[in-house]
Design an enzyme around this catalytic site. Structure first.
Site, PDB file in Angstrom:
ATOM      1  N   LYS A 153      -2.006  -1.363  10.076  1.00  0.00           N
ATOM      2  CA  LYS A 153      -1.339  -2.321   9.184  1.00  0.00           C
ATOM      3  C   LYS A 153      -0.144  -2.973   9.873  1.00  0.00           C
ATOM      4  CE  LYS A 153      -2.449  -3.325   5.938  1.00  0.00           C
ATOM      5  NZ  LYS A 153      -3.295  -4.547   5.804  1.00  0.00           N
ATOM      6  N   ASP A 209      -7.088   1.191  11.889  1.00  0.00           N
ATOM      7  CA  ASP A 209      -8.268   0.447  11.430  1.00  0.00           C
ATOM      8  C   ASP A 209      -9.285   0.288  12.540  1.00  0.00           C
ATOM      9  OD1 ASP A 209      -5.852  -0.383   9.699  1.00  0.00           O
ATOM     10  OD2 ASP A 209      -7.666  -0.742   8.512  1.00  0.00           O
ATOM     11  N   GLN A 218       0.830  -1.213   0.000  1.00  0.00           N
ATOM     12  CA  GLN A 218       0.000   0.000   0.000  1.00  0.00           C
ATOM     13  C   GLN A 218       0.867   1.267   0.000  1.00  0.00           C
ATOM     14  OE1 GLN A 218      -0.538  -2.641   1.950  1.00  0.00           O
ATOM     15  NE2 GLN A 218      -2.678  -2.927   2.462  1.00  0.00           N
TER      16      GLN A 218
END
Ligand code: MRU
Length: 381
Positions: free
Chosen positions: A258, A247, A206
């Site tokens: 992450k 998250d 990402q």
């Protein structure tokens, strides 16, 4: 934010009725592919296979998905059909709190709808509200985080502020602006020199595929680094600040992000580098106290570790195997950084230490005595 100078969001209602459009992020940075989502199955696949990803955008996608479910529902048993759609969507990815948050918001709205046509109307309205709020929350995170960067810039006499980030908590992870990147974009727009160290973020990349691309589109100075470089940079005074996204954040301030974020937090503490987590209120899980034990951590296919996809010299997208085919892999999507390693949280309501009592000063409506009692049928992740 912009792509080739044109303003874009990550998700928007299509021109055709019943169609939602997204940027299919699997093709970035090599190709800009816009995908139409129509059925609940389309939406669920887009979330689980990461055409869209990032907590904020997963939530916004779920909001539009519930409108798609209402459009497709038949008159007889429509409430059950919506509940089935919500269960399908909830099962797509376990860690991002925004998913359950958006579904719960649509559930509350449709519970009050007297008919299917009212449910269709209200889910369209709520989907728009979730997306617009997500963008607005991120814009405000940017305003609060800007002051942090401004102070560091002043302390450095105007030398570039070096900020390290992990994964993509940029506008591609939300509807617009991003969480970790919003203060960076705000500083850049205010003329404060910034430079971003971009962790590549194995295995899905990402950082290299998305964060590097979106920073480049906005003209923000950045350098791509392998995931294991941050500690070395911190030891040599080359990182002034770490900002990551989240998250799911427990009421205690423990933050899931992450995989690899925790290691950055350890290195930051060892080197006296401030470590901030940026998040909107939709990412808090007020029902969870101990993030380490209670936040569900997604495990994904080992294929994502063993195969790598990129642009081949001939210009096509190619996948290659980078490990012995029979070697087992463990692909944990997230880890939890304990609150004690977090200097502060950057929220849409301002900065706060990552401590329960301090967080609740920003969100007094979440104090136990101010919260509505949950019914047993309410979704909980
Ligand atoms: O697996 P992803 O790409 O959905 O995970 C996203 C992240 O973990 C990002 O780091 C981000 O900070 C959180 S989403 C706003």
């Amino acid at each position: 934010m912009r792509i080739d100078g044109q303003p874009f969001r990550t998700i928007w209602p299509g021109r055709e009725p019943g169609v939602t459009q997204i940027i299919d992020q699997r093709h970035l940075p090599h190709r800009l592919v816009i995908e139409d989502l129509v059925t609940v199955g389309d939406f669920a696949r887009a979330i689980s296979e990461m055409h869209v990803r990032g907590a904020g955008l997963i939530g916004a996608t779920a909001g539009y998905a519930m409108n798609a479910a209402a459009q497709a529902a038949r008159d007889s048993g429509w409430r059950e059909q919506l509940a089935t759609a919500a269960a399908t969507l909830l099962a797509t990815r376990p860690t991002a709190r925004n998913l359950a948050w958006a579904l719960e918001r649509q559930r509350t709205a449709t519970a009050k709808a007297a008919s299917l046509s009212a449910a269709r109307e209200v889910t369209a309205k709520v989907a728009r509200e979730i997306a617009d709020e997500d963008a607005d929350f991120c814009r405000r995170i940017g305003e609060h985080g800007l002051e942090l960067i401004r102070r560091l810039s002043q302390a450095k006499g105007g030398e570039p502020v070096n900020i390290l980030t992990h994964c993509n908590a940029g506008w591609l992870a939300f509807v617009d602006y991003g969480s970790a990147t919003a203060p960076i974009y705000a500083a850049h727009q205010a003329g404060i020199p910034v430079h971003v160290w971009v962790d590549e973020t194995r295995p899905w990349l990402q950082g290299s595929r998305l964060t590097a691309w979106e920073l480049g589109q906005e003209g923000v100075a950045h350098t791509l680094i392998p995931d294991n470089t941050g500690g070395h940079l911190m030891q040599h005074g080359l990182v002034d600040l770490v900002i990551v996204g989240a998250d799911r954040v427990a009421a205690s301030g423990d933050a899931a992000n992450k995989i690899g974020t925790y290691l950055k937090a350890l290195a930051a503490q060892d080197n006296g580098v401030p470590f901030y987590v940026a998040l909107p209120c939709s990412t808090f899980d007020w029902d969870i106290e101990d993030g380490l034990r209670e936040i569900p951590i997604e495990r994904r296919s080992e294929e994502e570790i063993k195969w790598i996809t990129g642009l081949s010299r001939s210009g096509g997208l190619d996948s290659v195997l980078i490990a012995p085919p029979s070697t087992p892999g463990a692909n944990y999507g997230f880890d939890v950084t304990p609150a004690r390693l977090i200097t502060g949280l950057i929220t849409e309501r301002g900065l706060t230490p990552a401590r329960r009592e301090e967080i609740l000063k920003l969100y007094p409506e979440q104090r136990a005595d101010n919260r509505p009692q949950k019914t047993t049928t309410q979704q909980k992740r």
